[in-house]
Design a protein around this motif. Structure first.
Motif, short mmCIF file in Angstrom:
data_model
loop_
_atom_site.label_atom_id
_atom_site.label_comp_id
_atom_site.label_asym_id
_atom_site.label_seq_id
_atom_site.Cartn_x
_atom_site.Cartn_y
_atom_site.Cartn_z
N TRP A 1 0.85 -1.19 0.00
CA TRP A 1 0.00 0.00 0.00
C TRP A 1 0.88 1.25 0.00
N ARG A 2 0.61 2.17 -0.92
CA ARG A 2 1.44 3.36 -1.05
C ARG A 2 0.71 4.65 -0.74
N GLY A 3 -0.57 4.59 -0.59
CA GLY A 3 -1.34 5.78 -0.27
C GLY A 3 -1.35 6.78 -1.42
N LEU A 4 -1.09 8.04 -1.10
CA LEU A 4 -1.11 9.11 -2.09
C LEU A 4 0.26 9.37 -2.71
N GLU A 5 1.20 8.48 -2.50
CA GLU A 5 2.54 8.71 -3.01
C GLU A 5 2.57 8.73 -4.53
N ASN A 6 1.80 7.87 -5.17
CA ASN A 6 1.75 7.88 -6.65
C ASN A 6 1.23 9.20 -7.18
N TYR A 7 0.25 9.79 -6.51
CA TYR A 7 -0.27 11.08 -6.94
C TYR A 7 0.76 12.19 -6.71
N ARG A 8 1.49 12.11 -5.60
CA ARG A 8 2.50 13.13 -5.32
C ARG A 8 3.60 13.09 -6.37
N VAL A 9 4.02 11.89 -6.76
CA VAL A 9 5.06 11.76 -7.79
C VAL A 9 4.55 12.28 -9.13
N SER A 10 3.29 12.04 -9.44
CA SER A 10 2.75 12.45 -10.75
C SER A 10 2.66 13.96 -10.90
N ILE A 11 2.37 14.67 -9.81
CA ILE A 11 2.19 16.12 -9.90
C ILE A 11 3.39 16.89 -9.40
N ASP A 12 4.48 16.21 -9.10
CA ASP A 12 5.71 16.88 -8.65
C ASP A 12 6.43 17.45 -9.88
N LEU A 13 6.30 18.75 -10.08
CA LEU A 13 6.87 19.37 -11.28
C LEU A 13 8.39 19.52 -11.21
N ASN A 14 8.98 19.25 -10.05
CA ASN A 14 10.43 19.31 -9.94
C ASN A 14 11.10 17.98 -10.27
N ALA A 15 10.30 16.96 -10.50
CA ALA A 15 10.81 15.63 -10.83
C ALA A 15 10.53 15.33 -12.30
N PRO A 16 11.30 14.42 -12.89
CA PRO A 16 11.08 14.11 -14.31
C PRO A 16 9.69 13.58 -14.62
N VAL A 17 9.13 12.78 -13.71
CA VAL A 17 7.80 12.21 -13.97
C VAL A 17 6.75 13.32 -14.06
N GLY A 18 6.78 14.24 -13.12
CA GLY A 18 5.82 15.34 -13.15
C GLY A 18 6.01 16.27 -14.33
N GLN A 19 7.27 16.55 -14.69
CA GLN A 19 7.53 17.41 -15.84
C GLN A 19 7.05 16.78 -17.14
N ASP A 20 7.29 15.49 -17.29
CA ASP A 20 6.82 14.81 -18.51
C ASP A 20 5.30 14.79 -18.58
N LEU A 21 4.66 14.58 -17.43
CA LEU A 21 3.20 14.57 -17.42
C LEU A 21 2.65 15.95 -17.75
N LEU A 22 3.26 17.00 -17.22
CA LEU A 22 2.80 18.36 -17.52
C LEU A 22 2.98 18.68 -19.00
N ASN A 23 4.11 18.31 -19.57
CA ASN A 23 4.33 18.54 -21.00
C ASN A 23 3.30 17.80 -21.85
N SER A 24 3.02 16.56 -21.48
CA SER A 24 2.02 15.80 -22.21
C SER A 24 0.64 16.41 -22.06
N PHE A 25 0.33 16.91 -20.88
CA PHE A 25 -0.97 17.55 -20.65
C PHE A 25 -1.12 18.81 -21.49
N LEU A 26 -0.08 19.64 -21.56
CA LEU A 26 -0.15 20.87 -22.35
C LEU A 26 -0.27 20.55 -23.84
N VAL A 27 0.47 19.54 -24.31
CA VAL A 27 0.37 19.14 -25.71
C VAL A 27 -1.04 18.66 -26.02
N THR A 28 -1.64 17.90 -25.11
CA THR A 28 -2.99 17.38 -25.32
C THR A 28 -4.01 18.51 -25.35
N CYS A 29 -3.83 19.51 -24.47
CA CYS A 29 -4.77 20.65 -24.47
C CYS A 29 -4.69 21.42 -25.79
#
Length: 339
Positions: A88-116
């Motif tokens: 069980w990891r709790g909200l850690e997966n969500y924290r990693v996904s929206i962490d804009l200082n980490a590569p995972v969050g930055q890639d997700l933000l870039n993908s989100f902006l491209v999709t918009c």
């Protein structure tokens, strides 16, 4: 006994009464009352909808609940066989996904902006092309039926066959797009790469608009049949031109249809997975890395299903918020227009 004596004898006696049915006046065994006709009439629609509701629960809601549960677990390739035993990891997966200082969050933000950006461009062009074609198709001319059938061809073709054909057409060396633009028209200095680099966004938008705009054309064309022709005739008599008729009669009459059409096109385009996956494969270029493909890569390429599920839940929440805000804004605008 004679006939007259038999008549006198039968006139003095009433015919025997029929025995009562068991169950009382209702005629139901065991005394169970018959359901009122109003209750049966109200319950019939729900009974007919029951198979669709059960199928919806099975196909959509149950996997969605499982995906939400997976987003709280550290589900990697080590727990695929028994994902219920993942830690069980709790909200850690969500924290990693929206962490804009980490590569995972930055890639997700870039993908989100491209999709918009992709969704706004594709939906706007689909609506514009579909509405324009539907309006000019209202006039009677020779070959109109054939032209309508040609316009609907991209919507009737299977998605996989159409997108794979476009992938071949966008090939750099032997594709038809470069053959026309470079070899015949000379519009490019060299053969561009359409499925790599920055041009991939334009290629993705072209394919998405090509295969989606006939749906807008079909919906708007059907809605135009409900506008009375007398309105156009009266406007023409008053001296209104074609553009004034479109602006004052056609577009206001299409407003309820357009509100639903734009929302449906946005949801389809924002969630589109088949088009970018068939064009670019698992490794889409950064300029065309839609969020649906990005979530697929996070889940099935890197085998981090917990983080991929968290991204999917975040996408679901975003679409729910956008849909609710859009419906609220359009309903208020409709009430204001009615007043």
């Amino acid at each position: 006994m004679s006939g007259s004596e038999m008549t006198i004898a039968t006139e003095g006696h009433a015919p025997p009464a029929r025995p009562a049915r068991p169950g009382g006046a209702g005629g139901r065994r065991g005394g169970a009352p018959r359901l009122p006709a109003r209750l049966r009439r109200l319950g019939l629609p729900y009974l007919l909808l029951l198979p669709a509701v059960l199928l919806e629960l099975l196909v959509h809601l149950v996997p969605m609940l499982i995906g939400i549960m997976m987003s709280f677990k550290e589900l990697t390739q080590f727990y695929i066989r028994d994902w219920g035993s993942a830690p069980w990891r709790g909200l850690e997966n969500y924290r990693v996904s929206i962490d804009l200082n980490a590569p995972v969050g930055q890639d997700l933000l870039n993908s989100f902006l491209v999709t918009c950006a992709f969704s706004l461009l594709a939906v706007g062009l689909c609506w514009l092309l579909g509405t324009t074609a539907a309006i000019f198709m209202q006039e009677d001319f020779r070959g109109r039926g054939l032209l309508r059938a040609v316009f609907l061809t991209p919507y009737a073709l299977p998605v996989y066959a159409a997108v794979i054909t476009w992938a071949f057409m966008f090939q750099r060396d032997n594709g038809m797009v470069n053959h026309v633009l470079h070899d015949q028209l000379g519009l490019t200095g060299e053969r561009p790469f359409w499925l790599l680099g920055g041009n991939s966004f334009a290629a993705l938008a072209v394919v998405a608009v090509w295969k989606t705009w006939p749906f807008a054309f079909l919906i708007v064309m059907a809605a135009l049949q409900n506008i009375p022709r007398e309105l156009y005739e009266a406007a023409s008599i008053d001296g209104a031109g074609i553009w004034q008729q479109i602006r004052k009669i056609t577009l206001p009459s299409l407003r309820p249809i357009n509100q639903v059409l734009v929302l449906v096109l946005f949801l389809w385009t924002f969630n589109d997975f088949n088009t970018p996956y068939l064009l670019f494969g698992e490794a889409a270029p950064a300029s065309a890395n839609l969020i649906s493909v990005h979530i697929y890569q996070s889940s099935f390429v890197t085998w981090n299903f917990g983080t991929g599920s968290a991204m999917s839940v975040l996408l679901l929440l975003f679409l729910l918020v956008v849909t609710a805000a859009y419906l609220l804004a359009t309903s208020r605008g409709r009430k204001t227009a009615d007043v």
